[in-house]
Design a protein around this motif. Structure first.
Motif, PDB file in Angstrom:
ATOM      1  N   THR A 133       0.848  -1.192   0.000  1.00 24.46           N
ATOM      2  CA  THR A 133       0.000   0.000   0.000  1.00 24.46           C
ATOM      3  C   THR A 133       0.881   1.238   0.000  1.00 24.46           C
ATOM      4  N   ASN A 134       0.720   2.052  -1.028  1.00 20.90           N
ATOM      5  CA  ASN A 134       1.516   3.267  -1.175  1.00 20.90           C
ATOM      6  C   ASN A 134       0.679   4.458  -0.730  1.00 20.90           C
ATOM      7  N   VAL A 135       1.061   5.050   0.373  1.00 26.76           N
ATOM      8  CA  VAL A 135       0.299   6.163   0.941  1.00 26.76           C
ATOM      9  C   VAL A 135       0.668   7.450   0.220  1.00 26.76           C
ATOM     10  N   ASN A 136      -0.353   8.208  -0.145  1.00 31.56           N
ATOM     11  CA  ASN A 136      -0.143   9.490  -0.805  1.00 31.56           C
ATOM     12  C   ASN A 136      -0.266  10.600   0.236  1.00 31.56           C
ATOM     13  N   ALA A 199      -0.099  -0.578  20.940  1.00 32.00           N
ATOM     14  CA  ALA A 199       1.298  -0.657  21.371  1.00 32.00           C
ATOM     15  C   ALA A 199       2.246  -0.020  20.366  1.00 32.00           C
ATOM     16  N   ASP A 200       1.872  -0.034  19.072  1.00 31.47           N
ATOM     17  CA  ASP A 200       2.760   0.520  18.050  1.00 31.47           C
ATOM     18  C   ASP A 200       2.563   2.021  17.835  1.00 31.47           C
ATOM     19  N   GLY A 201       1.770   2.661  18.683  1.00 34.36           N
ATOM     20  CA  GLY A 201       1.571   4.095  18.585  1.00 34.36           C
ATOM     21  C   GLY A 201       0.373   4.499  17.762  1.00 34.36           C
ATOM     22  N   THR A 202      -0.269   3.553  17.087  1.00 38.03           N
ATOM     23  CA  THR A 202      -1.467   3.865  16.319  1.00 38.03           C
ATOM     24  C   THR A 202      -2.668   3.892  17.265  1.00 38.03           C
ATOM     25  N   PHE A 203      -3.814   4.313  16.745  1.00 40.18           N
ATOM     26  CA  PHE A 203      -5.032   4.301  17.543  1.00 40.18           C
ATOM     27  C   PHE A 203      -6.125   3.551  16.793  1.00 40.18           C
ATOM     28  N   SER A 204      -7.041   2.971  17.531  1.00 39.36           N
ATOM     29  CA  SER A 204      -8.206   2.288  16.960  1.00 39.36           C
ATOM     30  C   SER A 204      -9.451   3.071  17.355  1.00 39.36           C
ATOM     31  N   GLN A 205     -10.348   3.241  16.386  1.00 44.20           N
ATOM     32  CA  GLN A 205     -11.488   4.105  16.635  1.00 44.20           C
ATOM     33  C   GLN A 205     -12.626   3.741  15.688  1.00 44.20           C
ATOM     34  N   SER A 206     -13.821   3.995  16.106  1.00 45.72           N
ATOM     35  CA  SER A 206     -15.000   3.832  15.262  1.00 45.72           C
ATOM     36  C   SER A 206     -15.527   5.215  14.909  1.00 45.72           C
ATOM     37  N   ILE A 207     -15.775   5.465  13.617  1.00 48.82           N
ATOM     38  CA  ILE A 207     -16.274   6.769  13.187  1.00 48.82           C
ATOM     39  C   ILE A 207     -17.608   6.596  12.472  1.00 48.82           C
ATOM     40  N   THR A 208     -18.459   7.591  12.602  1.00 52.01           N
ATOM     41  CA  THR A 208     -19.777   7.584  11.966  1.00 52.01           C
ATOM     42  C   THR A 208     -19.840   8.699  10.935  1.00 52.01           C
ATOM     43  N   LEU A 209     -20.243   8.349   9.714  1.00 51.76           N
ATOM     44  CA  LEU A 209     -20.330   9.320   8.633  1.00 51.76           C
ATOM     45  C   LEU A 209     -21.758   9.806   8.477  1.00 51.76           C
ATOM     46  N   SER A 210     -21.900  11.024   7.977  1.00 52.52           N
ATOM     47  CA  SER A 210     -23.237  11.585   7.785  1.00 52.52           C
ATOM     48  C   SER A 210     -23.955  10.933   6.613  1.00 52.52           C
ATOM     49  N   SER A 211     -23.211  10.293   5.700  1.00 56.85           N
ATOM     50  CA  SER A 211     -23.812   9.586   4.564  1.00 56.85           C
ATOM     51  C   SER A 211     -23.022   8.312   4.307  1.00 56.85           C
ATOM     52  N   GLY A 212     -23.678   7.317   3.714  1.00 57.00           N
ATOM     53  CA  GLY A 212     -23.030   6.033   3.468  1.00 57.00           C
ATOM     54  C   GLY A 212     -21.968   6.131   2.387  1.00 57.00           C
ATOM     55  N   VAL A 213     -20.958   5.269   2.494  1.00 58.09           N
ATOM     56  CA  VAL A 213     -19.874   5.268   1.512  1.00 58.09           C
ATOM     57  C   VAL A 213     -20.403   4.800   0.165  1.00 58.09           C
ATOM     58  N   ALA A 214     -19.778   5.296  -0.909  1.00 54.26           N
ATOM     59  CA  ALA A 214     -20.275   5.029  -2.256  1.00 54.26           C
ATOM     60  C   ALA A 214     -19.915   3.639  -2.756  1.00 54.26           C
ATOM     61  N   THR A 215     -18.797   3.083  -2.289  1.00 56.19           N
ATOM     62  CA  THR A 215     -18.344   1.776  -2.778  1.00 56.19           C
ATOM     63  C   THR A 215     -17.991   0.874  -1.602  1.00 56.19           C
ATOM     64  N   ASN A 216     -17.786  -0.388  -1.903  1.00 49.33           N
ATOM     65  CA  ASN A 216     -17.354  -1.331  -0.869  1.00 49.33           C
ATOM     66  C   ASN A 216     -15.982  -0.931  -0.338  1.00 49.33           C
ATOM     67  N   ILE A 217     -15.768  -1.151   0.926  1.00 52.95           N
ATOM     68  CA  ILE A 217     -14.500  -0.812   1.570  1.00 52.95           C
ATOM     69  C   ILE A 217     -13.772  -2.108   1.929  1.00 52.95           C
ATOM     70  N   ASP A 218     -12.531  -2.226   1.490  1.00 54.98           N
ATOM     71  CA  ASP A 218     -11.726  -3.400   1.785  1.00 54.98           C
ATOM     72  C   ASP A 218     -10.867  -3.147   3.029  1.00 54.98           C
ATOM     73  N   ALA A 219     -10.738  -4.166   3.849  1.00 52.94           N
ATOM     74  CA  ALA A 219      -9.919  -4.047   5.058  1.00 52.94           C
ATOM     75  C   ALA A 219      -8.448  -3.932   4.707  1.00 52.94           C
ATOM     76  N   ASP A 220      -7.745  -3.119   5.471  1.00 48.90           N
ATOM     77  CA  ASP A 220      -6.280  -2.986   5.396  1.00 48.90           C
ATOM     78  C   ASP A 220      -5.773  -2.377   4.096  1.00 48.90           C
TER      79      ASP A 220
END
Length: 343
Positions: A133-136, A199-220
């Motif tokens: 995965t190449n982050v922009n 432990a690696d400094g990242t955070f885990s969180q659940s977010i709620t959007l005002s509208s549903g996503v347009a396409t399927n979301i793949d994990a990772d």
């Protein structure tokens, strides 16, 4: 026997047809497929290295630009500069940030965008792949970004994410991009769950959007980055919290330094991850070439002719042929002699 020896010596192969060695022929064909696949996999790995080299160059150029922006911010933080001087510094900083953004959006490899999850075929068989995965890192993005930890169907409004932030996790009011297929689509975060630190400094969180996503979301694999923010006073502001687009060298040079350091840290992290992948591919190419070499040697023992044995067989057959011809000649001569006595 003479014909067989000559055929093997002329072709260099012990197996010239399936009838020569049915089992050996099947084994050598399977090995040939593996060898050709391994050799192409080596080419794939080298092409993948070229793609990663392009990404590395992009990161390096962006880092160099940001180092200059940081110098300007340090200069602007000193009151030895007038407000007019600081405004000039802001102009140069804005131009450099615009170039950071241009590099993010216009850098391609083989005509394709490089800010995506790439799958590299690194073996001769199916499923022998690695995903990168190449982050922009865009100047529009703030200091909060992450990836989805679970797959979600189109229309979903609640996403579980793992993110990284030097400030804090996602907050109500953040405008985000979900996915890489339709980056022009912005989603407003209307609710957030409590974030837990990993432990690696990242955070885990659940977010709620005002509208549903347009396409399927793949994990990772789906990048989620804060690109804007909404607040009651200023309304929608392009650039999320800590975004380079929101730097103000005239009135808040210290805050600009914090934002720049955050982005530099993200770039350094991405370059470190990229370097690890490049090193892995170096070893992958070496392994593929070794396996191809040894498999080729094994196939050679099955299908290649033994020149010493075949030459000996050819010589034996030729001697037998010549001696047989000589004996027939002698037999013919004896018959002629008998006929001469009768006469």
């Amino acid at each position: 026997e003479l014909q067989t020896a000559m055929e093997r010596l002329s072709s260099g192969k012990k197996i010239n047809s399936a009838s020569d060695d049915a089992a050996g022929f099947a084994i050598s064909e399977r090995m040939t497929a593996q060898i050709k696949g391994l050799n192409m996999a080596v080419k794939n790995v080298n092409d993948a290295q070229s793609l990663l080299d392009t990404i590395e160059t992009r990161y390096a150029d962006q880092s160099e630009l940001l180092q200059r922006v940081r110098e300007l911010s340090v200069q602007a933080a000193s009151d030895t500069n007038s407000q007019t001087d600081k405004a000039y510094l802001q102009v140069e900083a804005d131009a450099l940030v615009a170039e950071v953004q241009r590099i993010s959006t216009q850098t391609t490899f083989n005509g394709e965008a490089i800010s995506r999850t790439s799958t590299f075929q690194i073996g001769s068989e199916a499923a022998q792949t690695i995903d990168v995965t190449n982050v922009n890192h865009s100047s529009f993005s703030g200091s909060v970004y992450g990836v989805a930890t679970q797959s979600s169907a189109a229309g979903a409004t609640i996403l579980d994410v793992t993110g990284r932030s030097s400030e804090r996790p996602f907050a109500v009011g953040d405008m985000i991009i979900v996915g890489l297929e339709n980056p022009e689509t912005l989603y407003y975060i209307s609710g957030v769950g409590s974030a837990s630190t990993n432990a690696d400094g990242t955070f885990s969180q659940s977010i709620t959007l005002s509208s549903g996503v347009a396409t399927n979301i793949d994990a990772d694999s789906t990048i989620i980055g804060a690109v804007g923010q909404y607040d009651p006073v200023n309304g929608f502001v392009l650039g999320g919290r800590g975004s380079l687009l929101r730097m103000d060298l005239v009135n808040d040079a210290a805050g600009a330094l914090t934002s720049i350091d955050t982005v530099l840290d993200l770039l350094a992290s991405s370059r470190a991850s990229l370097g690890a992948t490049q090193n892995r591919l170096d070893y992958t190419a070496s392994n593929l070439m070794h396996v191809s070499e040894f498999t080729t040697a094994a196939r050679s023992r099955i299908e290649d002719a033994d020149f010493a044995a075949e030459i000996a067989r050819l010589s034996k057959a030729q001697v037998l042929q010549q001696s047989g011809t000589a004996m027939l000649s002698q037999a013919n001569a004896s018959s002629q002699m008998v006929l001469s006595l009768i006469k």
